[in-house]
Design an enzyme around this catalytic site. Sequence first.
Site, short mmCIF file in Angstrom:
data_model
loop_
_atom_site.label_atom_id
_atom_site.label_comp_id
_atom_site.label_asym_id
_atom_site.label_seq_id
_atom_site.Cartn_x
_atom_site.Cartn_y
_atom_site.Cartn_z
N TYR A 1 0.86 -1.18 0.00
CA TYR A 1 0.00 0.00 0.00
C TYR A 1 0.89 1.23 0.00
N THR B 1 2.18 7.08 1.43
CA THR B 1 3.09 8.08 1.98
C THR B 1 4.31 8.32 1.08
N SER C 1 0.94 12.87 6.58
CA SER C 1 -0.36 13.27 7.09
C SER C 1 -1.23 13.93 6.01
N GLY D 1 5.23 -0.60 3.87
CA GLY D 1 5.73 -1.89 4.33
C GLY D 1 5.62 -2.92 3.21
N GLN E 1 3.98 0.45 42.94
CA GLN E 1 4.02 -0.52 41.84
C GLN E 1 2.58 -0.78 41.36
N ARG F 1 1.09 2.05 39.36
CA ARG F 1 1.58 2.17 37.98
C ARG F 1 1.07 1.00 37.14
N THR G 1 1.77 6.60 14.88
CA THR G 1 2.06 7.44 13.72
C THR G 1 1.36 6.96 12.45
N GLU H 1 -1.38 5.06 9.94
CA GLU H 1 -2.85 5.17 9.90
C GLU H 1 -3.32 6.44 10.59
N ASP I 1 -1.32 10.13 12.18
CA ASP I 1 -0.62 10.64 13.36
C ASP I 1 -1.65 10.95 14.44
C1 LIG Z 1 22.16 0.02 31.77
C2 LIG Z 1 22.40 -0.30 33.22
C3 LIG Z 1 23.67 -0.12 33.75
C4 LIG Z 1 23.94 -0.46 35.08
N1 LIG Z 1 25.22 -0.32 35.57
C5 LIG Z 1 25.50 -0.76 36.81
C6 LIG Z 1 26.84 -0.74 37.29
O1 LIG Z 1 27.77 -0.29 36.61
N2 LIG Z 1 27.10 -1.25 38.53
C7 LIG Z 1 26.09 -1.74 39.31
O2 LIG Z 1 26.38 -2.20 40.42
N3 LIG Z 1 24.80 -1.77 38.89
C8 LIG Z 1 24.48 -1.29 37.66
N4 LIG Z 1 23.18 -1.32 37.21
C9 LIG Z 1 22.11 -1.87 38.06
C10 LIG Z 1 21.17 -0.79 38.59
O3 LIG Z 1 21.81 -0.04 39.56
C11 LIG Z 1 19.89 -1.45 39.13
O4 LIG Z 1 19.22 -2.03 38.04
C12 LIG Z 1 19.01 -0.44 39.80
O5 LIG Z 1 19.56 -0.12 41.04
C13 LIG Z 1 17.56 -0.93 40.00
O6 LIG Z 1 17.54 -2.06 40.77
P1 LIG Z 1 16.75 -3.36 40.29
O7 LIG Z 1 17.13 -3.64 38.89
O8 LIG Z 1 16.99 -4.39 41.31
O9 LIG Z 1 15.22 -2.94 40.31
P2 LIG Z 1 14.11 -3.48 41.32
O10 LIG Z 1 14.37 -2.96 42.67
O11 LIG Z 1 13.98 -4.95 41.18
O12 LIG Z 1 12.84 -2.74 40.73
C14 LIG Z 1 11.71 -3.42 40.20
C15 LIG Z 1 10.47 -2.61 40.52
O13 LIG Z 1 10.23 -2.65 41.91
C16 LIG Z 1 10.04 -1.37 42.43
N5 LIG Z 1 10.52 -1.33 43.81
C17 LIG Z 1 11.63 -1.90 44.32
N6 LIG Z 1 11.73 -1.64 45.63
C18 LIG Z 1 10.66 -0.89 45.96
C19 LIG Z 1 10.19 -0.30 47.17
N7 LIG Z 1 10.84 -0.45 48.32
N8 LIG Z 1 9.06 0.44 47.14
C20 LIG Z 1 8.38 0.60 45.99
N9 LIG Z 1 8.78 0.06 44.82
C21 LIG Z 1 9.89 -0.68 44.82
C22 LIG Z 1 10.80 -0.45 41.51
O14 LIG Z 1 10.26 0.85 41.51
C23 LIG Z 1 10.61 -1.13 40.17
O15 LIG Z 1 9.40 -0.69 39.60
C24 LIG Z 1 22.90 -0.97 35.89
C25 LIG Z 1 21.61 -1.11 35.36
C26 LIG Z 1 21.35 -0.79 34.04
C27 LIG Z 1 19.97 -0.98 33.51
C1 LIG Z 2 6.51 1.79 10.69
C2 LIG Z 2 5.72 2.57 9.70
C3 LIG Z 2 5.02 1.91 8.71
C4 LIG Z 2 4.34 2.61 7.74
N1 LIG Z 2 3.68 1.92 6.75
C5 LIG Z 2 3.12 2.62 5.72
C6 LIG Z 2 2.53 1.93 4.62
O1 LIG Z 2 2.50 0.70 4.57
N2 LIG Z 2 2.03 2.67 3.60
C7 LIG Z 2 2.05 4.03 3.61
O2 LIG Z 2 1.59 4.63 2.67
N3 LIG Z 2 2.58 4.72 4.67
C8 LIG Z 2 3.12 4.04 5.72
N4 LIG Z 2 3.67 4.73 6.78
C9 LIG Z 2 3.67 6.18 6.77
C10 LIG Z 2 2.71 6.78 7.80
O3 LIG Z 2 1.41 6.60 7.37
C11 LIG Z 2 3.05 8.25 8.03
O4 LIG Z 2 4.31 8.31 8.64
C12 LIG Z 2 2.02 8.92 8.90
O5 LIG Z 2 0.87 9.13 8.16
C13 LIG Z 2 2.49 10.26 9.49
O6 LIG Z 2 2.82 11.14 8.51
P1 LIG Z 2 4.20 11.92 8.48
O7 LIG Z 2 5.27 10.92 8.70
O8 LIG Z 2 4.20 12.71 7.26
O9 LIG Z 2 4.15 12.87 9.74
P2 LIG Z 2 4.07 14.48 9.70
O10 LIG Z 2 2.73 14.88 9.24
O11 LIG Z 2 5.24 15.02 9.02
O12 LIG Z 2 4.16 14.77 11.26
C14 LIG Z 2 5.20 15.51 11.87
C15 LIG Z 2 4.63 16.29 13.03
O13 LIG Z 2 3.77 17.31 12.53
C16 LIG Z 2 2.53 17.29 13.18
N5 LIG Z 2 1.48 17.74 12.26
C17 LIG Z 2 1.36 17.45 10.95
N6 LIG Z 2 0.28 18.05 10.44
C18 LIG Z 2 -0.30 18.75 11.44
C19 LIG Z 2 -1.46 19.57 11.56
N7 LIG Z 2 -2.22 19.83 10.50
N8 LIG Z 2 -1.76 20.10 12.76
C20 LIG Z 2 -0.99 19.84 13.83
N9 LIG Z 2 0.12 19.08 13.78
C21 LIG Z 2 0.45 18.54 12.60
C22 LIG Z 2 2.35 15.85 13.63
O14 LIG Z 2 1.49 15.77 14.75
C23 LIG Z 2 3.78 15.45 13.98
O15 LIG Z 2 4.04 15.83 15.30
C24 LIG Z 2 4.34 4.03 7.76
C25 LIG Z 2 5.04 4.69 8.78
C26 LIG Z 2 5.72 3.99 9.74
C27 LIG Z 2 6.46 4.74 10.79
#
Ligand SMILES: Cc1cc2nc3c(=O)[nH]c(=O)nc-3n(C[C@H](O)[C@H](O)[C@H](O)COP(=O)(O)OP(=O)(O)OC[C@H]3O[C@@H](n4cnc5c(N)ncnc54)[C@H](O)[C@@H]3O)c2cc1C
Ligand SMILES: Cc1cc2nc3c(=O)[nH]c(=O)nc-3n(C[C@H](O)[C@H](O)[C@H](O)COP(=O)(O)OP(=O)(O)OC[C@H]3O[C@@H](n4cnc5c(N)ncnc54)[C@H](O)[C@@H]3O)c2cc1C
Lengths: 666, 666
Positions: free
Chosen positions: B135, B138, B144, B177, B330, B333, B422, B424, B426
């Site tokens: 199809y 775009t 849009s 696509g 938790q 959310r 986006t 079908e 935006d």
């Molecule tokens: C890209 C990346 C890089 C990292 N790099 C490092 C690094 O270099 N060294 C290192 O040591 N670690 C690293 N970490 C680990 C990171 O510090 C932990 O992922 C982070 O502290 C969150 O802990 P968790 O994954 O155990 O989350 P969890 O505690 O398991 O969280 C899961 C969910 O439970 C909720 N939750 C947990 N406890 C509570 C509570 N008491 N009350 C309410 N909600 C709660 C959280 O809000 C969350 O929604 C990295 C993580 C990432 C993603």
């Molecule tokens: C994964 C994917 C698959 C797709 N598959 C197809 C497909 O199979 N066939 C096909 O034909 N197309 C396809 N599309 C295209 C898709 O339909 C367009 O990307 C979509 O219609 C949005 O148009 P645009 O990219 O021009 O956005 P734009 O219109 O350029 O939007 C840019 C920004 O401007 C804002 N904006 C634009 N006009 C206005 C307005 N009048 N008032 C206020 N705000 C405005 C928008 O809200 C947005 O924030 C695909 C796109 C994606 C990402």
Amino acid sequence: MEELDYLAGERKRAEFDVDAMKIVWAGSQHAFDVSDRMSRLVASDPAFRKDNRPMLSRKDLFKNTLRKAAHAWKRIIELRLSEEEATALRHYVDEPAYTDLHWGMFVPAIKGQGTDEQQKKWLPLAYKMQIIGCYAQTELGHGSNVQGLETTATFDPDTDEFIINSPTLTSSKWWPGGLGKASTHAVVYARLIVDGKEHGVHGFIVQLRSLDDHQPLPGITVADIGMKFGNGAYNTMDNGVLSFDHVRIRRDQMLMRVMQVTREGKVVQSNVPRQLVYGTMVYVRKTIVSDASTALSRAACIATRYSAVRRQFGSQNGGPETQVIDYKTQQNRLFPLLASTYAFRFVGEWLSWLYMDVTQRLQAGDFSTLPEAHACTAGLKSVTTSITADGIEECRKLCGGHGYLCSSGLPELFAGYVPACTYEGDNVVLLLQACVARFLMKTVSQLGSGKQPVGTTAYMARVEHLKECRCSAQKAEDWLKPNVILEAFEARSLRMSVACAQKLSKFSNPEDGFAELAAELVEASVAHCQLIIVSKFIEKLQQDIPGEGVKKQLEILCNIYALALLHKHQGDFLSTGSISSKQGSLANDQLRSLYTQVRPNAIALVDAFNYTDHYLGSILGRYDGNVYPKLYEEALKDPLNESVVPDGYREYIRPLLKQQLRSARL
Amino acid sequence: MEELDYLAGERKRAEFDVDAMKIVWAGSQHAFDVSDRMSRLVASDPAFRKDNRPMLSRKDLFKNTLRKAAHAWKRIIELRLSEEEATALRHYVDEPAYTDLHWGMFVPAIKGQGTDEQQKKWLPLAYKMQIIGCYAQTELGHGSNVQGLETTATFDPDTDEFIINSPTLTSSKWWPGGLGKASTHAVVYARLIVDGKEHGVHGFIVQLRSLDDHQPLPGITVADIGMKFGNGAYNTMDNGVLSFDHVRIRRDQMLMRVMQVTREGKVVQSNVPRQLVYGTMVYVRKTIVSDASTALSRAACIATRYSAVRRQFGSQNGGPETQVIDYKTQQNRLFPLLASTYAFRFVGEWLSWLYMDVTQRLQAGDFSTLPEAHACTAGLKSVTTSITADGIEECRKLCGGHGYLCSSGLPELFAGYVPACTYEGDNVVLLLQACVARFLMKTVSQLGSGKQPVGTTAYMARVEHLKECRCSAQKAEDWLKPNVILEAFEARSLRMSVACAQKLSKFSNPEDGFAELAAELVEASVAHCQLIIVSKFIEKLQQDIPGEGVKKQLEILCNIYALALLHKHQGDFLSTGSISSKQGSLANDQLRSLYTQVRPNAIALVDAFNYTDHYLGSILGRYDGNVYPKLYEEALKDPLNESVVPDGYREYIRPLLKQQLRSARL
Ligand SMILES: Cc1cc2nc3c(=O)[nH]c(=O)nc-3n(C[C@H](O)[C@H](O)[C@H](O)COP(=O)(O)OP(=O)(O)OC[C@H]3O[C@@H](n4cnc5c(N)ncnc54)[C@H](O)[C@@H]3O)c2cc1C
Ligand SMILES: Cc1cc2nc3c(=O)[nH]c(=O)nc-3n(C[C@H](O)[C@H](O)[C@H](O)COP(=O)(O)OP(=O)(O)OC[C@H]3O[C@@H](n4cnc5c(N)ncnc54)[C@H](O)[C@@H]3O)c2cc1C
Ligand SMILES: [Ca+2]
């Protein structure tokens, strides 16, 4: 020859001195110079090319990162760069690497938790990169709850060693960056056990790999934890898994600044107070706040420029269509994010001051401001990273379909950024358990007891006034007055905290109340942090700010930041009676007119970030606005385009079309 | 042998009949049977393995998708699957592929816009997949604004052909696509030019590639547009770029159901009304709403199960720690998202009915309900996809650090889902320009003129009452009454629309007003759409719903859905006076207690989706909860772990450690 600049017209419309704004953004002339020089150095060096990242396999991607890290280090040495310059250079290389953890976590951990002697031994090795270190705290089973870590460090008095061990699967270290493949050493956090008794979680310097051939040492199992979110993005990093099978280290490899284990197996608390650790946390989190501002500003820069290039609808008499940046909905989504980048910048600047202040006080033995500083940095880390993560994705959507292409730069920016909401403290846990909410409730409970609230909670001293005051805004322009804004935010925050405290007081067990009211406590914490950001922006504007029209633009952005927040959280402001609904509506009218004022300056305001096209890494955000031909060029580089008829046609498409599927081998 | 099930205890706590809920979720016993059979068929066939996706290079990934699509088609033929079964099977293969567009857009376009003759010629070819279609609407410069498309189709009376041409770079088709590599044909949208005169944008069936060797036909340039967001995800799809250099097609390849060009070059409007096109849009968008419910339910299923497995903090006397699902933050959310999956499911069901109703009316020549149906499906598409995109990312964050691993399934789910905001239409454009806001303003302006508002706007007829009414809630439990909820949502929506209309009336040029007030109009549109979802959920509950405890659970979810929305948009409700702040606070108290009620049922409520582990594709969401060992296993599969010492060590790490960088070649 004239340089192509499709945005030249936009740039002419600016009503302020862009060069002066660049200095404001950078923080100082000096900071600007360093950042400008380093970003150009990186951009002009083909070794730092990064546009091919999404196309590389994991192995190639990682190897490429190793190459860049080594090249960066080589340049740093060759050019004899200062620490500041080296940090800037690494920043502009813009690729997560083991060096981030080496410099950002390993070195600071030794500095913060090591004795003078330990620092003398280890830091020079680390500074010269004769060892590569990482920070191994989190385990498979425990992240947020550090006290729950399972790795053990058992003192063996016979040999004067600690035995580091991973007793369970879930005790494996899991996540540390740089651990999987690059690090030779780690600061490992483990439960200290001496003479059968537990003494909490402490850091230990452990060598992981041989310095001769990089093979893991006996008893050490280490690997990479696999692919993460996004193409390129954080997959350049070797986040690792690590387990210990009774690994022995010397006693003096425990970081002993605050607690020592003696030769005789005595556990001795040093006279250095434990709170020192908080100082390091303040440092790390202030960096995260500045990084939030940077990440969001990149996304906002891309979306702003592309919104001025992109035209859609509204052509009159065959003329050009409307630039999408002129649509109010686009402005309403984009400009508050643009304003947020500046707001986060200035609150980050203030945090640097706060860190200095705290450090000086610590040295003088004054711990009084530490809890407040700790709560406020934790809260700001949480609030700014959450908004930034969501904001980058919003900027991507603002670019319509083209934002979904890797060549827009936005997918990788997002995927690489989001973990900031999780590491260094999960954002919800930070607001709730770790500090903010608890600190606020404590502060409220002490109001009236004579104990004056300090720092960012000082406004709470005016509790009686803030509980009763009525917002004075009567017309839209009243919402331009800093005092009107400030009081509304203070009243909202205070009233939300007080309401929580009142509800809490009805529980016989405060912990039950805290658990039950957690969601409301988080909202109150957010309100408090937003007030901090607004007030620091306003304070910034009370300074002298040179440059024609610069201050005026910042005032507009400050008002946009505050009024957009006010609209988004109108429920809080209305339910606490901090404003009336009429006033809310006036604020919104004012907001719309601020959008009109900022519109002609939008391109110049993102130019002020002074980003190179290399750093931005986005075709949609190109400085010259030459988007369409470059999108096309970029597309053709995809390996899938090496042939017009795709690999797989003969086996998987032709048999369908020819109705020969039954006999096909699939 | 007992099967491992760490969540067995959770499952026992459920207070309702899960099997009965599965039928409710599926829509009918029959729908459940089909879906259950097809999902197992896919899950048990190793050819449909998908866990390696993030590791594959673009070329391998794409080839693999071609293989799966062919294999699926082979199975469909071998097993003589019905259309319903085939659709379900493709769905559970769970990999974006050219077949989605072939069946989902190409075939419906011919059905909707082709004459009977054209359908007779093309559909059998498409049904047997002797041709593969996409199809192509775009363009690089226009998405849009469909009326702004630049591709031309000029009638040449000499040869009885159309000349399809791409006059500019920006007129290249871009995004379709399946276009890049797989399609042999496309429905191409182009400006019809006859005898020098323009006649708007129409669809043309154009052959793109030779059916013999898949080479593009003369004048046709086609390629893939390159990498998109995420690993795996939408990179399995060959979104394409296409340009025409004066390509000639037969006159009868213009889709002529609503407009014809005769042999003589006369442009004739057929007696089939143009509105028919809206019928197709209603169809496509109703599918998108169901898909939103599905995507969000997958994320919610993963986050719910993992939140019950994950424990953090709160251990008492050395006992187990608290399951994170027991933390109120938790729940606050997660549970509204869980409730949203059910809400979207039911509104999707209702849209299917609406589509049927509209179709029947169209056949009877009744167009009266079409504008309302069109506005409401557009609005629901926008609102449900936005919430789903944000919701998936929130579910990822709810999993802490581990949610960031590809093996959690959430990154790919997110990256693959977000473009639904986006394509079908935006989401902002849909709410604003395309339909909802304009339709609402028209409806409001006609109130009192005697013209009764229809369908989902019927409540607006009670304008006088809804403008004045006061919410009757006096205690928390009053917020369990459907009528109280409904009236609050109706009052809020009506008052926001009326307020916009009043502001609009102050502009001398309504279009200026519309542009200026765009952001508020979008908010009013969202309020109206949320009301629709709430009211359809409530209507669903007025039906007979079999199964012990099933209805009770759905009532809880319905209330959670409505009250969480009410809290999130409290600003709207308060500023319009639809509720008081005291009432808002009561609603929030009620919400908390609903969380407690749903908690023991949470695992069973996601089990009711009946997803196989294959379909979920998430280690964190495994049915058996056996998360940690499997995370470990998965990590070790990363190609980076093929060697312990990484490729690149010798060139890029060793020279650093050995201080031999100066001489190293980098
Ligand atoms: C890209 C990346 C890089 C990292 N790099 C490092 C690094 O270099 N060294 C290192 O040591 N670690 C690293 N970490 C680990 C990171 O510090 C932990 O992922 C982070 O502290 C969150 O802990 P968790 O994954 O155990 O989350 P969890 O505690 O398991 O969280 C899961 C969910 O439970 C909720 N939750 C947990 N406890 C509570 C509570 N008491 N009350 C309410 N909600 C709660 C959280 O809000 C969350 O929604 C990295 C993580 C990432 C993603
Ligand atoms: C994964 C994917 C698959 C797709 N598959 C197809 C497909 O199979 N066939 C096909 O034909 N197309 C396809 N599309 C295209 C898709 O339909 C367009 O990307 C979509 O219609 C949005 O148009 P645009 O990219 O021009 O956005 P734009 O219109 O350029 O939007 C840019 C920004 O401007 C804002 N904006 C634009 N006009 C206005 C307005 N009048 N008032 C206020 N705000 C405005 C928008 O809200 C947005 O924030 C695909 C796109 C994606 C990402
Ligand atoms: Ca969001």
